[in-house]
Design an enzyme around this catalytic site. Structure first.
Site, short mmCIF file in Angstrom:
data_model
loop_
_atom_site.label_atom_id
_atom_site.label_comp_id
_atom_site.label_asym_id
_atom_site.label_seq_id
_atom_site.Cartn_x
_atom_site.Cartn_y
_atom_site.Cartn_z
N LYS A 214 0.83 -1.21 0.00
CA LYS A 214 0.00 0.00 0.00
C LYS A 214 0.86 1.26 0.00
CE LYS A 214 -3.57 -2.58 0.24
NZ LYS A 214 -4.62 -2.62 -0.77
N HIS A 234 -6.10 0.73 -6.79
CA HIS A 234 -6.48 -0.37 -5.89
C HIS A 234 -7.45 -1.28 -6.64
CE1 HIS A 234 -8.17 -1.49 -1.62
NE2 HIS A 234 -7.27 -2.35 -2.03
N CYS A 258 -13.84 -6.12 -0.02
CA CYS A 258 -15.12 -5.98 -0.73
C CYS A 258 -15.18 -6.81 -2.01
CB CYS A 258 -15.40 -4.51 -1.04
SG CYS A 258 -15.86 -3.58 0.43
N ASP A 281 -5.17 -7.05 -6.21
CA ASP A 281 -5.22 -5.91 -5.28
C ASP A 281 -4.74 -4.59 -5.88
OD1 ASP A 281 -5.90 -5.08 -2.57
OD2 ASP A 281 -3.76 -4.77 -2.26
N ASN A 371 -10.11 -9.95 9.98
CA ASN A 371 -9.12 -9.51 8.99
C ASN A 371 -7.94 -10.48 8.94
OD1 ASN A 371 -8.19 -7.66 6.97
ND2 ASN A 371 -6.74 -6.80 8.44
N ARG A 373 -5.61 -13.29 7.32
CA ARG A 373 -5.24 -13.31 5.90
C ARG A 373 -4.30 -14.44 5.56
NH1 ARG A 373 -6.38 -8.33 2.65
NH2 ARG A 373 -7.70 -7.07 3.99
#
Ligand code: GTP
Ligand code: SPV
Ligand code: MN
Length: 583
Positions: A214, A234, A258, A281, A371, A373
């Site tokens: 990110k 993104h 999402c 992503d 969350n 992963r």
């Protein structure tokens, strides 16, 4: 090379690690690192019969997601960060960080991790180096990017690179025992867009710690894109092949958690269609020589949401995760495998939850963190495209969000400007991917609210400008898989059935599907969306309520007002004509 060596020396002098290790990319080096982390209890090896080459990591409860409130854009001028970013003057942030990083790596190893975003030496690729004291971050970067000597050689030859510095902020006194997940309650994720630097302190988790992702590939890269005429988004990236064998490339921007990974690995339920994965992503987009925009996935792995990933929702992901995976914050089964909510319909009778506690279904709390992963190499996905390391011409761009109300299943933009307007107005219900109240509606234009490294109004203008950079632009659509009926249930089955929406979109490109105009854009004409064999309320799914949309327009006006006169006139004009059409 002198620039790199000098910088490593300076950071080492500041952080005072016990030793420095340059990451070469050798597989033996990776195995040693994993073995060290197992000895340290940072990683729990999973049952090699069930999940070969795989590990479980458990973070501390205060280090489970991105921290938007601790993320800063430190541009010289506040207006260049804009009203939606946390801004701190660079000098002030450096003054805050210096004492934190001073001695922060004592008792630890400073790893030097050279990495390439995009294939090494590729025309759209960019280089970076992460200096970190976290072996977990090193192992993650090794999966998520291309690391090692190939990259160091390019840097030695004079290629520019982005400098990223990361410390978990947990120095060890001589003889002090380490913890399984070292971190610091004080956290900062600071970006310096003018000097192309990232400094991250205190967190070991995901986007806070894997700075290539990110911090670089979105926040810093968006600034590079603004200055150099390209885009960092993104977005997932897929190749869709229709029943006639025609291939299309589709990129889709959905907010965190999402549905990007899900759509990236879509298994169409309608006959004749196939989908290949290029990325899940991040997508970098540039004008190509052929009059189209071209796109790459700059990453090399997937850092995907575990909960909700199962045989009925994303069987491709389940098949991707059979070996060589690092799981973080999922639950551990009694036979040394992993489990999370949604992997199977029924939970096992007993688990060790993500915090290491005994768990039974009667406990009522989630066994895996929402969350939690998986980190896995893209190349091992059964749906990975042969073209996944190449640039592909872009045919379609989708914008989406998680909206229980108002937003139809699919809306086609009437022009590039209208499409950019749609992207700029996206709002979405919060998920567990960052701190905040899950379910709360918030603005997330282009799914980039937490990831734009500069003033978002200037970013909107950059999108408008990119529309003039090529002859054939991708067509833009807005989608929403998450609309609910009065009973609170999803109106659309989602997952593999999303192929029906892709089918309509591609047939629109071919001029083969009918659409009707609404004030907000074009929606499928009755009967043009293939709903054969599923039971859905198409009318509710596609309804455009004028009163509700007048309220949406008011909220957009309020949102735009935050940027004053920096909002591009094209978007102000789009908002005015929307209001006109809603009258
Ligand atoms: P980041 O990695 O955080 O950027 O997110 P992502 O967009 O890749 O998220 P992902 O695809 O992993 O989506 C996570 C959640 O969305 C899971 O809980 C899924 O079950 C849910 N989801 C994905 N697709 C659909 C869909 O079509 N319908 C519904 N109802 N849920 C979906
Ligand atoms: C997201 O939050 O959008 C992610 C996960 O993709 S992280 O890398 O942690 O930001
Ligand atoms: Mn993401």
């Amino acid at each position: 090379m002198r620039a790199l060596l000098g910088w490593v020396d300076r950071i080492a002098a500041l952080t005072e690690p016990d030793r420095i290790q340059w990451i070469s990319g050798d597989p033996r080096e990776r195995d040693e690192l994993l073995a060290e982390m197992v000895a340290q209890r940072t990683l729990i090896p999973l049952n090699p019969e069930k999940r070969p080459g795989s590990y479980l990591a458990r973070s501390t409860p205060d280090d489970v997601a991105r921290l938007e409130s601790r993320t800063f854009i430190c541009s010289e001028r506040e207006e260049d960060a804009g009203p939606t970013n946390n801004w701190v003057a660079p000098a002030e942030m450096r003054a805050t960080l210096e004492p934190l990083f001073a001695g922060s790596m004592r008792g630890r190893t400073l790893y030097v991790v050279p990495f390439s975003m995009g294939k090494v030496g590729g025309p759209i690729s960019q280089l970076g180096v992460q200096l970190t004291d976290s072996p977990y971050a090193v192992a993650s970067i090794g999966i998520m990017t291309r690391v090692g000597d190939d990259v160091t050689r390019l840097i030695a030859a004079g290629e520019p690179f982005v400098r990223t510095v990361h410390s978990v902020g947990a120095p060890l006194a001589p003889g002090q025992m380490d913890t399984a997940w070292p971190s610091n309650p004080e956290k900062h994720i600071a970006h310096f867009p003018e000097s192309l630097e990232v400094w991250s302190y205190g967190s070991g988790y995901g986007g806070n710690a894997i700075l290539a992702k990110k911090c670089f590939a979105l926040r810093i890269a968006s600034v590079l894109g603004r200055d150099q005429g390209w885009m960092a988004e993104h977005m997932l990236l897929i190749r869709v092949t229709d029943p006639y064998g025609r291939a299309y490339h589709v990129a889709a921007a959905f907010p965190s958690a999402c549905g990007k990974t899900n759509l990236a690995m879509l298994r169409p339920t309608i006959p004749g269609w196939s989908v290949e994965t290029l990325g899940d992503d991040i997508t970098w987009i540039r004008p190509g020589g052929d009059g189209k925009l071209h796109a790459i996935n700059p990453e090399a792995g997937f850092f995907g949401v575990a909960p909700g990933t199962g045989a009925s929702t994303n069987v491709t992901a389940v098949e991707t995760l059979t070996h060589d995976v690092i799981f973080t914050n999922v639950a551990l089964t009694d036979d040394g495998d992993v489990w999370w909510e949604g992997l199977t319909d029924e939970a096992p009778d007993h688990l060790i939850d993500w915090q290491g506690r005994d768990w039974t279904p009667a406990d009522g709390r989630p066994a895996a963190h929402p969350n939690s992963r998986f980190t896995v190499a893209a190349a091992q996905s059964p749906s990975i495209s042969d073209a996944w390391e190449e640039a592909v011409p872009l045919d379609v761009i989708l914008f989406g969000g998680r909206r229980a109300t108002n937003v139809p299943l699919v809306v086609e933009a009437t022009s590039w400007e209208h499409g950019v307007f749609l992207g700029s107005t996206i709002s979405s219900e919060r998920t567990a991917a960052a701190e905040g109240t899950v379910g709360e509606l918030r603005r997330d234009p282009f799914a980039m609210m937490p990831f734009c490294g500069y003033n978002m109004a200037d970013y909107f203008a950059h999108w408008i400008r990119m529309g003039g950079s090529v002859e054939t632009l991708p067509r833009i659509f807005q989608v929403n898989w998450f609309r609910k009926g009065a009973d609170g249930a999803f109106l659309w089955p989602g997952f593999g059935e999303n192929s029906r929406v892709i089918d309509w979109i591609i047939r629109r490109l071919q001029g083969e599907a009918a659409a009707v105009d609404t004030p907000i854009g074009r929606v499928p004409a009755p009967g043009s969306l293939d709903t054969s064999g599923i039971d859905v309320d198409e009318e509710q799914l596609l309804a455009v309520d004028r009163t509700a949309w007048r309220a949406e327009a008011d909220l957009t006006e309020e949102f735009y007002a935050r940027f004053g006169d920096r909002i591009p006139p094209e978007l102000a004009a789009e908002l005015a004509s929307l209001r006109e059409r809603l009258r």
